[in-house]
Design an enzyme around this catalytic site. Structure first.
Site: not given
Ligand SMILES: Cc1cc2nc3c(=O)[nH]c(=O)nc-3n(C[C@H](O)[C@H](O)[C@H](O)COP(=O)(O)O)c2cc1C
Length: 383
Positions: A41, A43, A74, A116, A193, A196, A198, A245, A337-338
């Protein structure tokens, strides 16, 4: 000379050697996944006025593969759920209609797509709230201003209003209706969700929750809100399409817990009830704050063992440690994610062990419909 009987096992061995664990199929309940590299997920703040936009069609379809699993950004469950500009919602007819072509595009590529669903609770301010009211939370405790992802700007929060006990069923109901709307929009299921810092995390974590009713105090009481949501949604759409999550070790938005392991175990065990929800998605402790990486090998193992359904892990994974997580049985699926944000064809790149595009943090949350969104190149374009 080699005889056939000797050659066959060797060939089999060689084939086994070439198998990439992340690229092996996995049956998640009734969903046949062709690989285990999940789009997490993310954002993106490009859903103007909380309505998903047509540019999301390209964004999500770029990241879809046949049998690949994607989790949406999300998405707010109600008009009190928002805390950031241009994040999507799923509580109005207009939002549900706007999601449909996006979900259709993912399905057209053979992807499996969960929504999500999200309530920010106190991570908001009155400008995002109906009639400029205070954000709602488990607590009255205000949140200190937080540094934005750009490392410069500060987000300011309005002190929240603690929900009274008899208001809580209404919020649970908002989650239930959002899940129903997600199915109406065509999603294959929902991810709650609960991470984090929320709203759900504001109930779960003892650093935030200071209630004295049946939703505060003991572990059982603090988890009640989350589990009521799980139960309500499972009754509405079926447990077989519900995931959650959790980030039990994290302390984003001042939401730490004094005993994360006990919390994680209690949640994992409780989630086995309600007809057994489809999956539990946990964020690694090494992702205590975004960007920080700790070596905390196997911290989620007790939760993985306690939970009966599919187990997803996220947080700082790459190709190598993702494969190890699958081989060791530490996780069924690994969430990116990233890397997925910056590499629309991430599974292909992992398969070929190809170089990865670098993500650009500066464009994570800009409202542009293309830049930093759908303009990350595919492998063919870079080679
Ligand atoms: C730009 C961005 C937006 C994110 N938005 C959400 C989100 O909407 N919901 C959520 O549960 N985590 C969100 N995260 C966390 C990611 O889902 C992920 O858990 C986090 O980036 C770590 O994983 P990675 O190392 O693979 O990036 C976000 C992270 C980034 C970088």
């Amino acid at each position: 000379m080699e005889n056939r009987a000797d050659a066959e096992p060797q060939q089999e061995q060689a084939e086994k050697k070439n198998v990439i664990p992340l690229l092996t199929p996995y049956k998640m309940g009734s969903f046949n996944l062709s690989h285990r590299i999940v789009m997490g997920p993310l954002t993106r703040q490009r859903s103007y006025n909380n309505v998903p936009q047509p540019h999301a069609i390209l964004y999500y379809s770029q990241r879809s593969t046949k049998g690949g699993f994607l989790i949406s950004e999300a998405t707010g469950v109600s008009d009190t759920a928002q805390g950031f500009t241009h994040t999507p919602g799923i509580w109005t007819k207009e939002q549900v209609e706007a999601w449909k072509p996006i979900v259709d595009a993912v399905h057209a590529k053979g992807g499996i797509f969960f929504c999500q669903i999200w309530h920010v609770g106190r991570v908001s301010n009155q400008d995002f709230q109906p009639n400029g009211q205070a954000p709602i939370s488990s607590t009255d405790k205000p949140l200190k201003p937080q540094l934005r992802a750009n490392g410069i700007d500060l987000d300011q929060f309005t002190p929240p209003r603690q929900l009274s006990t008899d208001e809580i069923p209404q919020i649970v109901n908002d989650f239930r209706l959002a899940a129903r709307n997600a199915i109406e929009a065509g999603f294959d299921g929902v991810e709650i969700h609960g991470a984090h810092g929320y709203l759900i995390d504001q109930f779960i974590k003892d650093q935030v929750n200071d209630r004295t009713d049946q939703y505060g105090g003991s572990l059982e009481n603090r988890c009640r809100f989350a589990l009521e949501i799980v139960e309500a949604i499972s009754n509405e759409i079926g447990a077989h399409r519900v995931g959650i999550r959790l980030s039990i070790f994290a302390d984003y938005m001042e939401s730490g817990d004094s005993n994360p392991k006990a919390l994680g175990l209690y949640m994992a065990e409780s989630l086995n009830k309600y007809g057994g929800i489809l999956y539990c998605h946990m964020v690694e402790p090494r992702m205590k704050t975004l960007g920080e990486k700790f070596d905390t090998h196997n911290s989620l193992l007790p939760m993985r063992k306690a939970f009966n359904g599919t187990f997803l892990v996220a947080g700082g994974y790459g190709n190598e440690d993702g494969n190890i997580a699958v081989v060791e049985g530490y996780a069924d699926l690994v969430v990116y994610g990233r890397l997925f944000l910056a590499n629309p064809d991430l599974p292909k790149r992992f398969e070929l062990d190809a170089p990865l595009n670098k993500y650009n943090r500066d464009t994570f949350y800009i409202p542009d419909p293309v830049i930093g969104y759908t303009d990350y190149p595919f492998l063919e374009a870079t080679s």
